[in-house]
Design a protein around this motif. Structure first.
Motif, PDB file in Angstrom:
ATOM      1  N   VAL A  85     -36.232  35.868 -33.302  1.00  0.00           N
ATOM      2  CA  VAL A  85     -36.545  37.152 -32.679  1.00  0.00           C
ATOM      3  C   VAL A  85     -36.685  38.237 -33.751  1.00  0.00           C
ATOM      4  O   VAL A  85     -35.806  38.392 -34.617  1.00  0.00           O
ATOM      5  CB  VAL A  85     -35.458  37.565 -31.674  1.00  0.00           C
ATOM      6  CG1 VAL A  85     -35.842  38.880 -30.987  1.00  0.00           C
ATOM      7  CG2 VAL A  85     -35.251  36.460 -30.632  1.00  0.00           C
ATOM      8  N   LEU A  86     -37.782  38.958 -33.668  1.00  0.00           N
ATOM      9  CA  LEU A  86     -38.055  40.112 -34.532  1.00  0.00           C
ATOM     10  C   LEU A  86     -37.964  41.354 -33.644  1.00  0.00           C
ATOM     11  O   LEU A  86     -38.668  41.448 -32.640  1.00  0.00           O
ATOM     12  CB  LEU A  86     -39.457  39.982 -35.138  1.00  0.00           C
ATOM     13  CG  LEU A  86     -40.036  41.184 -35.878  1.00  0.00           C
ATOM     14  CD1 LEU A  86     -39.238  41.496 -37.136  1.00  0.00           C
ATOM     15  CD2 LEU A  86     -41.500  40.930 -36.236  1.00  0.00           C
ATOM     16  N   VAL A  87     -37.093  42.307 -33.986  1.00  0.00           N
ATOM     17  CA  VAL A  87     -36.907  43.462 -33.115  1.00  0.00           C
ATOM     18  C   VAL A  87     -37.673  44.678 -33.634  1.00  0.00           C
ATOM     19  O   VAL A  87     -37.833  44.871 -34.843  1.00  0.00           O
ATOM     20  CB  VAL A  87     -35.409  43.815 -32.938  1.00  0.00           C
ATOM     21  CG1 VAL A  87     -34.673  42.681 -32.259  1.00  0.00           C
ATOM     22  CG2 VAL A  87     -34.753  44.157 -34.271  1.00  0.00           C
ATOM     23  N   ASN A  88     -38.146  45.479 -32.667  1.00  0.00           N
ATOM     24  CA  ASN A  88     -38.826  46.754 -32.952  1.00  0.00           C
ATOM     25  C   ASN A  88     -37.829  47.887 -32.772  1.00  0.00           C
ATOM     26  O   ASN A  88     -37.202  48.001 -31.717  1.00  0.00           O
ATOM     27  CB  ASN A  88     -39.986  46.965 -31.962  1.00  0.00           C
ATOM     28  CG  ASN A  88     -41.294  46.457 -32.516  1.00  0.00           C
ATOM     29  OD1 ASN A  88     -41.482  46.392 -33.716  1.00  0.00           O
ATOM     30  ND2 ASN A  88     -42.192  46.078 -31.622  1.00  0.00           N
ATOM     31  N   THR A  89     -37.651  48.700 -33.768  1.00  0.00           N
ATOM     32  CA  THR A  89     -36.743  49.859 -33.639  1.00  0.00           C
ATOM     33  C   THR A  89     -37.498  51.136 -33.968  1.00  0.00           C
ATOM     34  O   THR A  89     -38.527  51.117 -34.639  1.00  0.00           O
ATOM     35  CB  THR A  89     -35.545  49.722 -34.602  1.00  0.00           C
ATOM     36  OG1 THR A  89     -36.025  49.763 -35.959  1.00  0.00           O
ATOM     37  CG2 THR A  89     -34.793  48.436 -34.361  1.00  0.00           C
TER      38      THR A  89
END
Length: 460
Positions: A85-89
């Motif tokens: 999982v790659l998260v967007n912040t």
């Protein structure tokens, strides 16, 4: 440009972000799926495989805490801990990014992100995901192979004199470097014997590579066994080692060696003589160090006599020969084998206590088993599936009269004296008690008939 075969899943409540992600990633990956809400995730992951998930941290209007994203990240990892999982912040929101990494995220991006940054990050995570999957597959394969190789004849079942001779032969042969030829009908367990030899050899820590020669076409023979260099033929996009090269240091099992053509035999003989291979499209010889074990269900000596199998190749592959008996040649082992598979399939199909009745065992013992152990195994499996009670009955087995032996209408016994007694009784019955006619039908003299009748206790 060739697309990578993988699925990228993007979840963000901003349609503009999803559109941009699709535009960038669709050029590089075979599948790009997008959702505006994470609530679709559980169903999607149940039915599909995702290589990389790009997850936004906020989905409700006005919410910027990132707690929604963290909660969904934890749910994703619960569904499948191996998902990447790659998260967007939001820009500068490092605290949320750190929490996400602690919760199992592989990396994070800050929005708005640049095209190059998004692509390079996703590509890196995709390759990481792919490598981990391959590593897990390799570990599972190695574990399975080790389990197979450390069984003590558990899969070769038999107490008969014929099988004890086979076990003794395996023990004697295993520690040598001699090439072995295993002969036997289909379903007699030739591969199991080959694995047992490798398991007890000095090469047991190295690979056991099986090649089904009956399934390899002549056009692919050299490539499969000896490997090829990049560009050697149309589909050779990269160099690849062949089975000989992969098996070097271990054992190579060539199954159904009697099925290969004269041209393939010549190529194989050259490699065995020179102990080196040359990949297709290359001139560089590569030394090989293998223990060769071959098997066939064909009459290899008859093939040599008919000039369909090279005699010099036969000499190369059969330093030691093992002849596996058919199941009908060791009928005393049938109850043992039948009960072995009964227990396996009883557990597999969650049946209660099951036994094989004596009448059923008698039926199994008297059947000729043209498919040998493999046919018996399948017959037991079917009977277990179809059974309703606590015993397998003769009616649970549909043993068909197939194959060359059944067409001869085999008698229930091959005992010569019993056959002779039955023949005399049948001849007397057909002659309605006329012993002269009966003796003529049997092709023996009347005096001889009287003597045999007294011997077998036959009266008119």
């Amino acid at each position: 440009m060739t697309k990578k075969q993988g699925t990228i899943l993007v979840i963000d409540d901003d349609e503009g972000v999803l559109h941009t992600a699709r535009m960038i990633l669709k050029k590089h990956f075979s599948e790009v799926s997008t959702f505006t809400s994470p609530h679709n995730l559980p169903v999607f992951l149940k039915n599909n495989q995702a290589d990389v998930i790009i997850l936004d941290m906020n989905f409700s209007r006005g919410v910027t805490s990132g707690h929604e994203g963290l909660e969904w990240l934890r749910k994703i990892k619960k569904i499948d801990p191996n998902l990447h999982v790659l998260v967007n912040t939001a820009y500068g929101d490092i605290d949320i990014a750190v929490e996400a990494m602690k919760a199992g995220a592989v990396d994070f991006l800050t929005k708005p992100w640049e095209k190059e940054k998004l692509l390079s990050t996703v590509l890196s995570i995709f390759e990481l995901s792919k490598s981990k999957k391959e590593l897990n597959q390799l570990r599972n394969k190695t574990k399975l192979l080790n389990q197979d190789l450390h069984r003590q004849f558990n899969d070769i079942i038999g107490q008969s004199k014929a099988m004890q001779d086979i076990f003794n032969a395996i023990e004697k042969i295993a520690e040598t470097e001699a090439n072995v030829l295993i002969l036997g009908e289909n379903g007699t367990g030739k591969e199991l014997v080959a694995r047992a030899i490798h398991q007890r050899s000095n090469r047991k820590k190295d690979s056991f590579i099986k090649v089904d020669l009956g399934a390899i076409t002549e056009s692919l023979f050299s490539s499969e066994l000896f490997g090829h260099s990049k560009g050697a033929f149309t589909d050779a996009r990269e160099s690849r080692a062949g089975r000989f090269e992969i098996a070097s240091g271990g054992s190579l099992f060539l199954d159904e060696i009697g099925n290969i053509s004269a041209n393939m035999q010549a190529k194989l003989l050259t490699v065995l003589q020179q102990r080196e291979i040359v990949r297709v499209g290359s001139n560089k010889p590569i030394p090989i160090d293998i223990r060769l074990i071959c098997a066939t269900n064909r009459d290899i000596y008859k093939m040599v006599a008919q000039n369909t199998f090279r005699q010099d190749l036969l000499y190369r592959v059969n330093t030691v020969e093992i002849n596996l008996p058919s199941l009908r040649e060791r009928k005393e082992d049938i109850p043992l084998i039948a009960n072995h598979y009964l227990e396996i399939y009883r557990v597999k199909y969650q049946k209660g206590p099951l036994q094989i009745s004596q009448n059923t065992l008698d039926k199994l013992i008297n059947y000729h088993w043209p498919g040998n152990i493999r046919e018996l195994q399948h017959a037991i499996e079917r009977a277990v599936i179809m059974s309703n009670g606590h015993k397998l009955l003769p009616s649970d087995f549909l043993l068909k009269n197939t194959g060359p032996q059944s067409s001869k209408n085999l008698p229930e016994t091959l005992n010569i004296e019993l056959l002779e007694k039955n023949a005399i009784e049948t001849a007397i019955a057909l002659a309605e008690g006329n012993l002269t006619k009966a003796s003529e039908e049997l092709g023996i003299g009347r005096t001889t008939l009287y003597r045999k009748m007294r011997r077998y206790g036959i009266s008119v």
